[in-house]
Design a protein around this motif. Structure first.
Motif, PDB file in Angstrom:
ATOM      1  N   ASP A   1       0.880  -1.177   0.000  1.00 48.13           N
ATOM      2  CA  ASP A   1       0.000   0.000   0.000  1.00 48.13           C
ATOM      3  C   ASP A   1       0.911   1.219   0.000  1.00 48.13           C
ATOM      4  N   LEU A   2       0.986   1.892  -1.157  1.00 49.61           N
ATOM      5  CA  LEU A   2       1.952   2.981  -1.326  1.00 49.61           C
ATOM      6  C   LEU A   2       1.545   4.250  -0.575  1.00 49.61           C
ATOM      7  N   SER A   3       0.311   4.280  -0.058  1.00 49.30           N
ATOM      8  CA  SER A   3      -0.093   5.479   0.686  1.00 49.30           C
ATOM      9  C   SER A   3       0.444   5.432   2.122  1.00 49.30           C
ATOM     10  N   LYS A   4       0.992   4.267   2.515  1.00 48.24           N
ATOM     11  CA  LYS A   4       1.534   4.132   3.881  1.00 48.24           C
ATOM     12  C   LYS A   4       3.069   4.164   3.811  1.00 48.24           C
ATOM     13  N   PRO A   5       3.741   4.553   4.896  1.00 46.88           N
ATOM     14  CA  PRO A   5       5.214   4.536   4.875  1.00 46.88           C
ATOM     15  C   PRO A   5       5.713   3.129   4.559  1.00 46.88           C
ATOM     16  N   LEU A   6       6.762   3.032   3.737  1.00 46.31           N
ATOM     17  CA  LEU A   6       7.281   1.725   3.336  1.00 46.31           C
ATOM     18  C   LEU A   6       8.362   1.270   4.312  1.00 46.31           C
ATOM     19  N   ALA A   7       8.371  -0.035   4.600  1.00 46.03           N
ATOM     20  CA  ALA A   7       9.443  -0.606   5.425  1.00 46.03           C
ATOM     21  C   ALA A   7      10.719  -0.651   4.588  1.00 46.03           C
ATOM     22  N   ASN A   8      11.880  -0.652   5.256  1.00 40.04           N
ATOM     23  CA  ASN A   8      13.162  -0.684   4.533  1.00 40.04           C
ATOM     24  C   ASN A   8      13.245  -1.872   3.586  1.00 40.04           C
ATOM     25  N   GLU A   9      12.732  -3.009   4.024  1.00 39.63           N
ATOM     26  CA  GLU A   9      12.804  -4.214   3.194  1.00 39.63           C
ATOM     27  C   GLU A   9      11.951  -4.040   1.923  1.00 39.63           C
ATOM     28  N   GLN A  10      10.799  -3.385   2.085  1.00 40.91           N
ATOM     29  CA  GLN A  10       9.951  -3.128   0.897  1.00 40.91           C
ATOM     30  C   GLN A  10      10.665  -2.193  -0.083  1.00 40.91           C
ATOM     31  N   VAL A  11      11.304  -1.149   0.454  1.00 44.85           N
ATOM     32  CA  VAL A  11      12.025  -0.204  -0.421  1.00 44.85           C
ATOM     33  C   VAL A  11      13.127  -0.954  -1.174  1.00 44.85           C
ATOM     34  N   ALA A  12      13.861  -1.811  -0.473  1.00 46.42           N
ATOM     35  CA  ALA A  12      14.955  -2.556  -1.123  1.00 46.42           C
ATOM     36  C   ALA A  12      14.401  -3.506  -2.186  1.00 46.42           C
ATOM     37  N   ASP A  13      13.306  -4.175  -1.871  1.00 42.48           N
ATOM     38  CA  ASP A  13      12.714  -5.110  -2.849  1.00 42.48           C
ATOM     39  C   ASP A  13      12.164  -4.368  -4.075  1.00 42.48           C
ATOM     40  N   ILE A  14      11.545  -3.214  -3.833  1.00 41.38           N
ATOM     41  CA  ILE A  14      10.999  -2.430  -4.961  1.00 41.38           C
ATOM     42  C   ILE A  14      12.150  -1.966  -5.869  1.00 41.38           C
ATOM     43  N   HIS A  15      13.255  -1.540  -5.267  1.00 38.99           N
ATOM     44  CA  HIS A  15      14.420  -1.152  -6.088  1.00 38.99           C
ATOM     45  C   HIS A  15      14.942  -2.331  -6.889  1.00 38.99           C
ATOM     46  N   GLN A  16      14.993  -3.490  -6.246  1.00 37.28           N
ATOM     47  CA  GLN A  16      15.489  -4.679  -6.957  1.00 37.28           C
ATOM     48  C   GLN A  16      14.568  -5.009  -8.135  1.00 37.28           C
ATOM     49  N   ALA A  17      13.252  -4.939  -7.899  1.00 32.21           N
ATOM     50  CA  ALA A  17      12.289  -5.231  -8.976  1.00 32.21           C
ATOM     51  C   ALA A  17      12.384  -4.188 -10.092  1.00 32.21           C
ATOM     52  N   PHE A  18      12.636  -2.952  -9.722  1.00 34.60           N
ATOM     53  CA  PHE A  18      12.804  -1.864 -10.704  1.00 34.60           C
ATOM     54  C   PHE A  18      14.000  -2.178 -11.612  1.00 34.60           C
ATOM     55  N   HIS A  19      15.102  -2.639 -11.027  1.00 35.77           N
ATOM     56  CA  HIS A  19      16.275  -2.965 -11.850  1.00 35.77           C
ATOM     57  C   HIS A  19      16.069  -4.258 -12.642  1.00 35.77           C
ATOM     58  N   ASP A  20      15.328  -5.193 -12.081  1.00 37.75           N
ATOM     59  CA  ASP A  20      15.111  -6.472 -12.777  1.00 37.75           C
ATOM     60  C   ASP A  20      14.129  -6.325 -13.939  1.00 37.75           C
ATOM     61  N   HIS A  21      13.104  -5.473 -13.761  1.00 39.04           N
ATOM     62  CA  HIS A  21      11.987  -5.443 -14.729  1.00 39.04           C
ATOM     63  C   HIS A  21      11.845  -4.098 -15.465  1.00 39.04           C
ATOM     64  N   LEU A  22      12.587  -3.095 -15.076  1.00 40.71           N
ATOM     65  CA  LEU A  22      12.719  -1.798 -15.790  1.00 40.71           C
ATOM     66  C   LEU A  22      11.480  -0.911 -15.733  1.00 40.71           C
ATOM     67  N   MET A  23      10.309  -1.517 -15.729  1.00 42.06           N
ATOM     68  CA  MET A  23       9.057  -0.766 -15.506  1.00 42.06           C
ATOM     69  C   MET A  23       8.218  -1.617 -14.562  1.00 42.06           C
ATOM     70  N   ILE A  24       7.888  -1.041 -13.402  1.00 40.98           N
ATOM     71  CA  ILE A  24       7.063  -1.775 -12.443  1.00 40.98           C
ATOM     72  C   ILE A  24       5.777  -0.982 -12.230  1.00 40.98           C
ATOM     73  N   TYR A  25       4.699  -1.691 -11.920  1.00 40.69           N
ATOM     74  CA  TYR A  25       3.441  -0.965 -11.697  1.00 40.69           C
ATOM     75  C   TYR A  25       2.673  -1.597 -10.560  1.00 40.69           C
ATOM     76  N   PHE A  26       1.881  -0.755  -9.914  1.00 42.34           N
ATOM     77  CA  PHE A  26       1.118  -1.118  -8.724  1.00 42.34           C
ATOM     78  C   PHE A  26      -0.338  -0.774  -9.016  1.00 42.34           C
ATOM     79  N   ARG A  27      -1.259  -1.699  -8.773  1.00 39.51           N
ATOM     80  CA  ARG A  27      -2.691  -1.451  -9.006  1.00 39.51           C
ATOM     81  C   ARG A  27      -3.370  -0.952  -7.726  1.00 39.51           C
ATOM     82  N   ASN A  28      -4.521  -0.309  -7.931  1.00 41.67           N
ATOM     83  CA  ASN A  28      -5.427   0.039  -6.823  1.00 41.67           C
ATOM     84  C   ASN A  28      -4.771   0.863  -5.718  1.00 41.67           C
ATOM     85  N   GLN A  29      -4.005   1.855  -6.114  1.00 39.53           N
ATOM     86  CA  GLN A  29      -3.353   2.728  -5.143  1.00 39.53           C
ATOM     87  C   GLN A  29      -4.127   4.046  -5.035  1.00 39.53           C
TER      88      GLN A  29
END
Ligand code: SIN
Length: 283
Positions: free
Chosen positions: A24-52
């Motif tokens: 849920d991007l409207s809530k503060p992200l945990a450090n682990e979530q931020v790290a995973d999102i960065h990893q997915a960004f580098h792995d997949h180049l375009m990432i998207y989140f539904r229902n935000q």
């Protein structure tokens, strides 16, 4: 490819793109979530989140996980949020913003690193965005072509496609034209083979939209190769296609992708909020 402990990652196509779930991007992200999102960004180049549900303030806050939000030179941002541009095509407008293949602001000395685009209102069908993988485009060139491109510098110009200037063109966008603030022409020189500042991978960095010519060559000499490489980048097997829904947020990496906003929804309204991230000088 990384492994992800705190998010769900569902690839969209063979070449690039992934849907991220469990956040849920409207809530503060945990450090682990931020790290995973960065990893997915580098792995997949375009990432998207539904229902935000993202206010302009929340979108700017989120963008700061990727870097410093940039100010887009041609359009005034929202009141109180100069980093957020409203991209609006009304029922009466015929032209769309971003309707050619490009990497955002490649005509700046330091082009924007990435872009966060949030869908406020979208047509029931149409208005998708196409993306293409510029790493894959580079890697599928012959060794001879890669070698030939290795020292080539491109001259990138903000007015290339627009007789009368880019600002004049944006003015023709109808509702959005009211937000035009600059008439400046931007031009910068960048390597055609760009090494990504974080992954170290090489990507093809060239487009019909912004690459005017090669350094020390004329436009006429440069155009055939610019066109060949621009076509190669957007081969169907390098692409994915994102269908928007209200509340979708996409984040893409301008260092290794291009995108094209499809203008196939005449007579209908599309309203997006865009934030870009300041980038570094391409090498
Ligand atoms: C853009 O080119 O940044 C806008 C893309 C879109 O509206 O789909």
């Amino acid at each position: 490819m990384g492994t992800y402990g705190s998010i769900d990652v569902k690839p969209l196509a063979g070449s690039m793109g992934a849907e991220i779930g469990g956040v849920d991007l409207s809530k503060p992200l945990a450090n682990e979530q931020v790290a995973d999102i960065h990893q997915a960004f580098h792995d997949h180049l375009m990432i998207y989140f539904r229902n935000q549900t993202l206010s302009p303030k929340a979108q700017v806050g989120l963008s700061q996980h990727f870097g410093k939000p940039a100010i887009y030179p041609f359009l005034k941002g929202l009141d109180g949020f100069p980093e957020v541009n409203a991209l609006i095509k009304t029922e009466d407008d015929t032209k769309a913003f971003g309707g050619t293949w490009h990497s955002d602001t490649s005509y700046k000395e330091r082009p924007d690193l990435g872009t966060l685009l949030y869908a406020v209102e979208v047509p029931p069908a149409g208005g998708d965005t196409l993306f293409t993988n510029a790493y894959q485009a580079y890697e599928t060139l012959s060794a001879g072509m890669q070698e030939m491109l290795s020292d080539l510098i491109g001259v990138f110009n903000s007015d290339k496609l627009y007789a009368g200037g880019r600002a004049a063109q944006v003015t023709k966008l109808g509702e959005m034209g009211k937000a035009v603030i600059a008439t400046e022409v931007f031009e910068a020189e960048h390597p055609i083979v760009r090494t990504h500042s974080e992954t170290g991978r090489k990507a093809l960095y060239i487009s019909r939209a912004h690459t005017l010519r090669f350094k020390d060559m004329t436009v006429e000499e440069s155009t055939p190769l610019i066109n060949y490489l621009s076509d190669h980048i957007v081969r169907p097997e390098h692409q994915c296609r994102l269908r928007w829904e209200p509340g979708t947020l996409a984040v893409w990496d301008n260092r290794c992708t291009q995108h094209h906003a499809l203008n196939d929804y005449q007579g209908q309204r599309r309203h997006m909020h865009r934030v870009t991230i300041e980038g570094d000088r391409p090498v």
